[in-house]
Enzyme design. Structure first.
Site, PDB file in Angstrom:
ATOM      1  N   ARG A 107       0.891  -1.180   0.000  1.00 17.33           N
ATOM      2  CA  ARG A 107       0.000   0.000   0.000  1.00 17.33           C
ATOM      3  C   ARG A 107       0.918   1.216   0.000  1.00 17.33           C
ATOM      4  NH1 ARG A 107      -5.138   1.418   3.757  1.00 17.33           N
ATOM      5  NH2 ARG A 107      -6.015   0.082   2.135  1.00 17.33           N
ATOM      6  N   HIS A 134      -7.695   1.024  -6.046  1.00 17.38           N
ATOM      7  CA  HIS A 134      -7.811   0.108  -4.886  1.00 17.38           C
ATOM      8  C   HIS A 134      -8.493  -1.185  -5.374  1.00 17.38           C
ATOM      9  CE1 HIS A 134      -7.819  -1.267  -0.902  1.00 17.38           C
ATOM     10  NE2 HIS A 134      -8.709  -0.467  -0.334  1.00 17.38           N
ATOM     11  N   GLN A 137     -10.214  -3.940  -3.009  1.00 23.50           N
ATOM     12  CA  GLN A 137     -11.494  -3.526  -2.440  1.00 23.50           C
ATOM     13  C   GLN A 137     -12.650  -3.834  -3.380  1.00 23.50           C
ATOM     14  OE1 GLN A 137     -12.166  -1.939   0.679  1.00 23.50           O
ATOM     15  NE2 GLN A 137     -14.196  -2.579   0.052  1.00 23.50           N
ATOM     16  N   ASP A 218     -17.618   6.975  -0.553  1.00 24.75           N
ATOM     17  CA  ASP A 218     -16.345   6.820   0.157  1.00 24.75           C
ATOM     18  C   ASP A 218     -16.064   8.138   0.862  1.00 24.75           C
ATOM     19  OD1 ASP A 218     -13.852   5.912   1.036  1.00 24.75           O
ATOM     20  OD2 ASP A 218     -12.874   6.090  -0.923  1.00 24.75           O
ATOM     21  N   CYS A 259     -16.348   1.386   1.409  1.00 26.80           N
ATOM     22  CA  CYS A 259     -15.171   0.540   1.671  1.00 26.80           C
ATOM     23  C   CYS A 259     -14.691   0.644   3.104  1.00 26.80           C
ATOM     24  CB  CYS A 259     -14.046   0.898   0.705  1.00 26.80           C
ATOM     25  SG  CYS A 259     -13.401   2.577   0.911  1.00 26.80           S
ATOM     26  N   ARG A 287     -13.133  -8.811   2.004  1.00 27.36           N
ATOM     27  CA  ARG A 287     -11.732  -8.510   1.691  1.00 27.36           C
ATOM     28  C   ARG A 287     -10.892  -9.755   1.949  1.00 27.36           C
ATOM     29  NH1 ARG A 287      -9.889  -3.299   1.877  1.00 27.36           N
ATOM     30  NH2 ARG A 287      -7.992  -4.253   1.087  1.00 27.36           N
TER      31      ARG A 287
END
Ligand code: CP
Ligand code: NVA
Length: 301
Positions: A107, A134, A137, A218, A259, A287
């Site tokens: 990340r 991402h 996700q 988000d 998320c 996830r």
């Protein structure tokens, strides 16, 4: 070398297999405790490095638990504590880590860091979020949609808010999984032009959400955004909050996703997050299962 760098750079047939395998692996664990080992131990003998240059709760814990359930071992590394954070090049770091570990998840901030890691590593590299995308996700989100409401192909997905990294992976997924994606948000926060053609824009949030099968939002300020932009973004995005009134325009069986982490009562109200449409904690759980399938895809095990 099978990296998992982005949804648009992975074959649609591989993406489909990953979702199907994630669901099957989840079902095979039904009733087991979280630390119980999977029956076939596909990652036995494998060492996985999990590198974080930004904070994380879900990505960190779900990758770590997923590797262990599959019989592998992990090391969780903070970018700031590595020589990487003190001037060693990404290319050298990639070549060194490849001598110790079988798989790298990173990340990071710039997408270029991820791509350079993948270019110089001789083991698979997985994108655990960059400023631009991402993908892990959205694999969990597609899995979650299909578990609840069946195939996502042909469905209407509406994103309300900032055209950010999570939206970008939804846009890539819209093409690969063949669903319709509508963006509703203020023009200054439109998605990057590279995504043009993958979605449509409707500035009016009520009109955008009409007939939606899935409504997604988000955080209004992402980890890579300057905190100084916070007040301006809140003013720009207030009209795009996902609340009960907005959800009333969606289909009766529409799902709501986020998320996480969320800023409750900013981008979405608690009444929606904890309401009947919400599947936010299923997303978080998935996830784990989706990423286990991604790791097996990368390692060919
Ligand atoms: N959704 C997500 O990636 O969460 P974390 O930042 O906690 O990993
Ligand atoms: N858009 C958010 C997602 C966090 C999981 C961020 O990048 O901070």
């Amino acid at each position: 070398m099978t990296h998992f760098l982005d949804i648009h750079t992975t074959d649609a047939s591989d993406l489909r297999s990953i979702i199907d395998n994630g669901i099957a692996m989840k079902q095979a664990r039904a009733g087991k405790t979280k630390g119980a080992l999977d029956a076939d131990l596909p990652l036995a003998g494998h060492m996985v490095a999990l590198i974080f240059e930004k904070p994380s709760t879900r990505t960190r814990v779900s990758f770590d638990v997923g590797v262990r359930q599959m019989g592998g071992q992990t090391m969780v590394l903070s970018g700031a504590d590595m020589q990487l954070g003190h001037g060693e090049t990404i290319a050298d770091t990639a070549r060194v880590l490849s001598r110790y570990v079988d798989l790298i998840m990173i990340r990071t901030f710039e997408e270029a860091t991820l791509l350079e890691m993948a270019e110089y590593a001789s083991v698979p590299v997985i994108n655990g979020l960059t400023n631009r995308t991402h993908p892990c996700q959205i694999m969990a989100d597609v899995m979650t949609f299909e578990e609840h409401n069946g195939p996502i192909k042909g469905k209407k997905v509406v994103w309300s808010g900032d055209g950010n990294n999570v939206f970008a992976s939804f846009a890539h997924a819209a093409k690969q999984f063949e669903f319709d994606l509508v963006f509703t948000g203020p023009e200054p926060l439109d998605p990057e032009p590279a995504l043009d053609g993958l979605y449509t824009i409707e500035r009016n949030p009520d009109a955008a959400v009409a007939g939606a099968d899935l409504v997604v939002t988000d955080t209004w300020v992402s980890m890579h955004d300057p905190q100084s932009a916070r007040e301006r973004r809140h003013n720009q995005l207030r009209g795009y909050q996902v609340n009960d009134e907005l959800m009333s325009h969606a289909k009766d069986d529409a799902l709501f996703m986020h998320c996480l982490p969320a800023h409750r009562d900013d981008e979405a109200t608690s009444s929606v997050m904890d309401g009947p449409h919400s599947v936010i904690f299923d997303e978080a759980e998935n996830r784990l299962h989706a990423q286990k399938a991604i790791m097996r895809h990368c390692l060919g095990v």
